[in-house]
Design a protein around this motif. Structure first.
Motif, PDB file in Angstrom:
ATOM      1  N   LEU A  14       0.884  -1.184  -0.123  1.00 26.48           N
ATOM      2  CA  LEU A  14      -0.075  -0.033  -0.014  1.00 26.48           C
ATOM      3  C   LEU A  14       0.777   1.228   0.090  1.00 26.48           C
ATOM      4  O   LEU A  14       0.795   2.123   0.606  1.00 26.48           O
ATOM      5  CB  LEU A  14      -0.943   0.098   1.159  1.00 26.48           C
ATOM      6  CG  LEU A  14      -1.891  -1.417   1.254  1.00 26.48           C
ATOM      7  CD1 LEU A  14      -2.788  -1.325   2.562  1.00 26.48           C
ATOM      8  CD2 LEU A  14      -2.973  -1.315  -0.045  1.00 26.48           C
ATOM      9  N   ALA A  16       2.288   4.435  -2.637  1.00 28.99           N
ATOM     10  CA  ALA A  16       1.326   5.253  -3.295  1.00 28.99           C
ATOM     11  C   ALA A  16       0.651   4.619  -4.385  1.00 28.99           C
ATOM     12  O   ALA A  16      -0.626   4.930  -4.708  1.00 28.99           O
ATOM     13  CB  ALA A  16       2.419   6.432  -4.179  1.00 28.99           C
ATOM     14  N   MET A  17       1.433   3.715  -5.307  1.00 30.75           N
ATOM     15  CA  MET A  17       0.550   2.909  -6.196  1.00 30.75           C
ATOM     16  C   MET A  17      -0.190   1.823  -5.503  1.00 30.75           C
ATOM     17  O   MET A  17      -1.538   1.951  -6.258  1.00 30.75           O
ATOM     18  CB  MET A  17       1.730   2.440  -6.977  1.00 30.75           C
ATOM     19  CG  MET A  17       0.970   1.764  -8.601  1.00 30.75           C
ATOM     20  SD  MET A  17      -0.113   2.691  -9.369  1.00 30.75           S
ATOM     21  CE  MET A  17       1.084   3.583 -10.361  1.00 30.75           C
ATOM     22  N   ASN A  36      -0.325  -4.302   4.331  1.00 29.71           N
ATOM     23  CA  ASN A  36       0.926  -3.718   3.966  1.00 29.71           C
ATOM     24  C   ASN A  36       1.827  -3.885   4.973  1.00 29.71           C
ATOM     25  O   ASN A  36       1.414  -3.964   6.347  1.00 29.71           O
ATOM     26  CB  ASN A  36       0.708  -2.285   3.781  1.00 29.71           C
ATOM     27  CG  ASN A  36       1.773  -1.243   3.262  1.00 29.71           C
ATOM     28  OD1 ASN A  36       2.335  -1.918   2.168  1.00 29.71           O
ATOM     29  ND2 ASN A  36       2.353  -0.469   4.087  1.00 29.71           N
ATOM     30  N   ARG A  37       3.335  -3.981   4.832  1.00 29.39           N
ATOM     31  CA  ARG A  37       4.083  -4.305   5.842  1.00 29.39           C
ATOM     32  C   ARG A  37       3.913  -3.008   7.157  1.00 29.39           C
ATOM     33  O   ARG A  37       3.830  -3.705   8.091  1.00 29.39           O
ATOM     34  CB  ARG A  37       5.521  -3.918   5.280  1.00 29.39           C
ATOM     35  CG  ARG A  37       6.548  -4.232   6.394  1.00 29.39           C
ATOM     36  CD  ARG A  37       7.923  -3.967   5.778  1.00 29.39           C
ATOM     37  NE  ARG A  37       8.197  -2.645   5.342  1.00 29.39           N
ATOM     38  CZ  ARG A  37       9.317  -2.206   4.775  1.00 29.39           C
ATOM     39  NH1 ARG A  37      10.570  -2.680   4.962  1.00 29.39           N
ATOM     40  NH2 ARG A  37       9.495  -0.988   4.187  1.00 29.39           N
ATOM     41  N   THR A  38       3.676  -1.966   6.732  1.00 28.02           N
ATOM     42  CA  THR A  38       3.387  -0.623   7.661  1.00 28.02           C
ATOM     43  C   THR A  38       1.910  -0.619   7.631  1.00 28.02           C
ATOM     44  O   THR A  38       1.486   0.021   6.743  1.00 28.02           O
ATOM     45  CB  THR A  38       4.114   0.555   7.166  1.00 28.02           C
ATOM     46  OG1 THR A  38       5.588   0.245   7.223  1.00 28.02           O
ATOM     47  CG2 THR A  38       4.004   1.563   8.195  1.00 28.02           C
ATOM     48  N   LYS A  41      -0.804   2.302   6.788  1.00 25.76           N
ATOM     49  CA  LYS A  41      -1.013   2.884   5.747  1.00 25.76           C
ATOM     50  C   LYS A  41      -2.292   2.301   5.044  1.00 25.76           C
ATOM     51  O   LYS A  41      -2.720   2.910   4.036  1.00 25.76           O
ATOM     52  CB  LYS A  41      -0.107   2.620   4.422  1.00 25.76           C
ATOM     53  CG  LYS A  41       1.174   3.342   4.832  1.00 25.76           C
ATOM     54  CD  LYS A  41       2.322   3.327   3.431  1.00 25.76           C
ATOM     55  CE  LYS A  41       3.580   3.796   3.708  1.00 25.76           C
ATOM     56  NZ  LYS A  41       4.728   3.487   2.998  1.00 25.76           N
ATOM     57  N   VAL A  70       4.694  -4.002  -4.987  1.00 19.00           N
ATOM     58  CA  VAL A  70       5.659  -3.392  -3.723  1.00 19.00           C
ATOM     59  C   VAL A  70       6.904  -2.894  -4.462  1.00 19.00           C
ATOM     60  O   VAL A  70       6.887  -2.852  -5.527  1.00 19.00           O
ATOM     61  CB  VAL A  70       5.892  -4.682  -2.925  1.00 19.00           C
ATOM     62  CG1 VAL A  70       4.826  -5.080  -1.829  1.00 19.00           C
ATOM     63  CG2 VAL A  70       6.361  -5.852  -3.629  1.00 19.00           C
ATOM     64  N   LEU A  71       7.965  -2.709  -3.711  1.00 13.30           N
ATOM     65  CA  LEU A  71       9.098  -1.932  -4.186  1.00 13.30           C
ATOM     66  C   LEU A  71       9.672  -2.587  -5.213  1.00 13.30           C
ATOM     67  O   LEU A  71       9.821  -1.996  -6.355  1.00 13.30           O
ATOM     68  CB  LEU A  71      10.026  -1.673  -3.163  1.00 13.30           C
ATOM     69  CG  LEU A  71      11.238  -0.970  -3.338  1.00 13.30           C
ATOM     70  CD1 LEU A  71      11.140   0.317  -3.613  1.00 13.30           C
ATOM     71  CD2 LEU A  71      12.348  -1.081  -2.487  1.00 13.30           C
ATOM     72  N   THR A  99       7.090  -3.241 -10.524  1.00 14.70           N
ATOM     73  CA  THR A  99       8.046  -2.826 -11.762  1.00 14.70           C
ATOM     74  C   THR A  99       9.288  -3.948 -11.801  1.00 14.70           C
ATOM     75  O   THR A  99       9.963  -3.865 -10.528  1.00 14.70           O
ATOM     76  CB  THR A  99       8.401  -1.410 -11.723  1.00 14.70           C
ATOM     77  OG1 THR A  99       7.278  -0.516 -11.706  1.00 14.70           O
ATOM     78  CG2 THR A  99       9.435  -1.164 -13.182  1.00 14.70           C
ATOM     79  N   GLY A 126       1.610   4.604 -16.009  1.00 15.32           N
ATOM     80  CA  GLY A 126       1.039   5.797 -15.288  1.00 15.32           C
ATOM     81  C   GLY A 126       1.237   6.188 -14.029  1.00 15.32           C
ATOM     82  O   GLY A 126       1.990   5.305 -13.041  1.00 15.32           O
ATOM     83  N   PRO A 128      -0.111   7.205  -9.785  1.00 11.70           N
ATOM     84  CA  PRO A 128      -1.026   6.780  -9.142  1.00 11.70           C
ATOM     85  C   PRO A 128      -2.436   7.522  -9.477  1.00 11.70           C
ATOM     86  O   PRO A 128      -3.425   7.189  -9.410  1.00 11.70           O
ATOM     87  CB  PRO A 128      -0.503   7.144  -7.626  1.00 11.70           C
ATOM     88  CG  PRO A 128       0.818   6.873  -7.631  1.00 11.70           C
ATOM     89  CD  PRO A 128       1.195   7.259  -8.987  1.00 11.70           C
TER      90      PRO A 128
END
Ligand code: NDP
Length: 291
Positions: A14, A16-17, A36-38, A41, A70-71, A99, A126, A128
């Motif tokens: 969770l 930005a995207m 989400n890990r954190t 969010k 995720v990242l 990505t 694109g 978010p």
């Protein structure tokens, strides 16, 4: 659409995207579970109607379709790697919207196969803010049957394009398009720095941009046919002429005391000249780059 008519989907990640993806699924009336890990969010999404799962395994258990954003792929593999997570994923469909590279996608598909999950790779073209708009293109690759099974759900996110069975195809196209985007935007920002250094207004710069951007699109299409035919002769501008323009850009940057970012591009044009392509149209640079 009422929430009861939607499909169940879990969104893992969770940032930005991922948050934008979850929100778009909610807006379309789907039953969304998030993790989400954190954990904090997830709060705005819970307020918007999402179910927040206390653990990743429970998030996966809540839906047949698991969207991951995720990242990077190592992060995704780290999350999905533990045995209990793999067991929860068996029989589910993973839609990977993180990505990465074509090799990342192939490895992720292999891992999914090992745990008995269906796998679709995807790449978002694109920001978010674009998610949920019909013009937001999302590329997908992998088995077409998997794409077809989730296409209606993914419709909440934008314009989903299926680009082939080869699972690395979406990542390949994504990185090819990003290569164009970053080169263009770096060039644009470098131009802005040059204008600022020489006291030329950004307004004037933007005006000129309207003239050159259409040429980029026209040239890209022309070069595609030239590359296919290996037909590089022409009467518009030679690589020698473009190389000279690049030398001017580098010299002007140095004169203005700004970063000479065109240096790397200039070096490739000089290589093309050294390889005997000086009299050819710019598309011949492809022959040097592809090696
Ligand atoms: P963010 O930095 O906003 O979010 C990163 C996400 O990855 C967070 O959910 C974060 O969790 C999670 N994460 C990072 N490291 C770990 C870890 N070690 N373990 C578990 N979770 C981790 O990035 P974005 O949301 O912008 O981007 C996410 C993906 O989407 C990227 O692959 C990006 O390239 C892609 N994308 C983004 C676009 C954009 O415009 N933002 C456009 C197209 C694609 P936590 O909150 O706990 O840190």
């Amino acid at each position: 659409m009422s929430s009861s008519s939607g499909r169940a989907v879990s969104v893992i990640g969770l940032g930005a995207m991922g948050s934008a993806l979850a929100r778009a699924f909610l807006t379309a009336g789907h039953r969304v579970t998030v993790w989400n890990r954190t954990a904090a969010k997830a709060d705005p999404l819970r307020a918007a109607g999402a179910r927040t799962a206390p653990s990743l395994v429970e998030a996966i258990g809540a839906s047949d379709v698991i969207v991951i954003c995720v990242l990077d792929y190592p992060t995704s593999a780290g999350l999905l790697g533990p045995r209990e997570v793999g067991a929860a994923l068996t029989g589910k469909t993973i839609v990977q919207l993180t990505t990465g590279t074509p090799a990342d996608a192939r490895e992720a598909e292999r891992l999914a196969r090992e745990i008995g999950a269906a796998y679709l790779d995807g790449a978002i073209m694109g920001y978010p803010r674009d998610i949920g708009r019909p013009e937001c293109v999302i590329l997908h690759s992998g088995a077409e049957t998997i794409f077809n099974a989730v296409a209606d759900l993914l419709g909440a996110l934008g314009n989903n394009l299926y680009v082939g069975e080869s699972v690395g195809a979406a990542a390949t196209l994504d990185l090819a398009l990003l290569s164009t985007y970053y080169a263009a935007m770096t060039g644009y920002l470098h131009g802005a720095a040059l204008c600022a250094a020489e006291g030329v207004s950004l307004e004037g710069y933007l005006g000129g941009l309207d003239g050159i951007l259409p040429i980029v699109g026209v040239s890209a299409k022309d070069y595609a046919t030239r590359i296919a035919d290996r037909r590089y002769a022409g009467d518009q501008a030679t690589i020698d002429i473009h190389a000279a323009a690049l030398r001017h850009i580098v010299r002007a940057s140095r004169d203005a005391g700004i970063a000479p970012v065109a240096e790397a591009t200039s070096a490739w044009f000089e290589k093309a000249r050294a390889a005997g392509h000086g009299g050819a149209e710019m598309a011949a640079l492809f022959e040097v780059l592809k090696r």
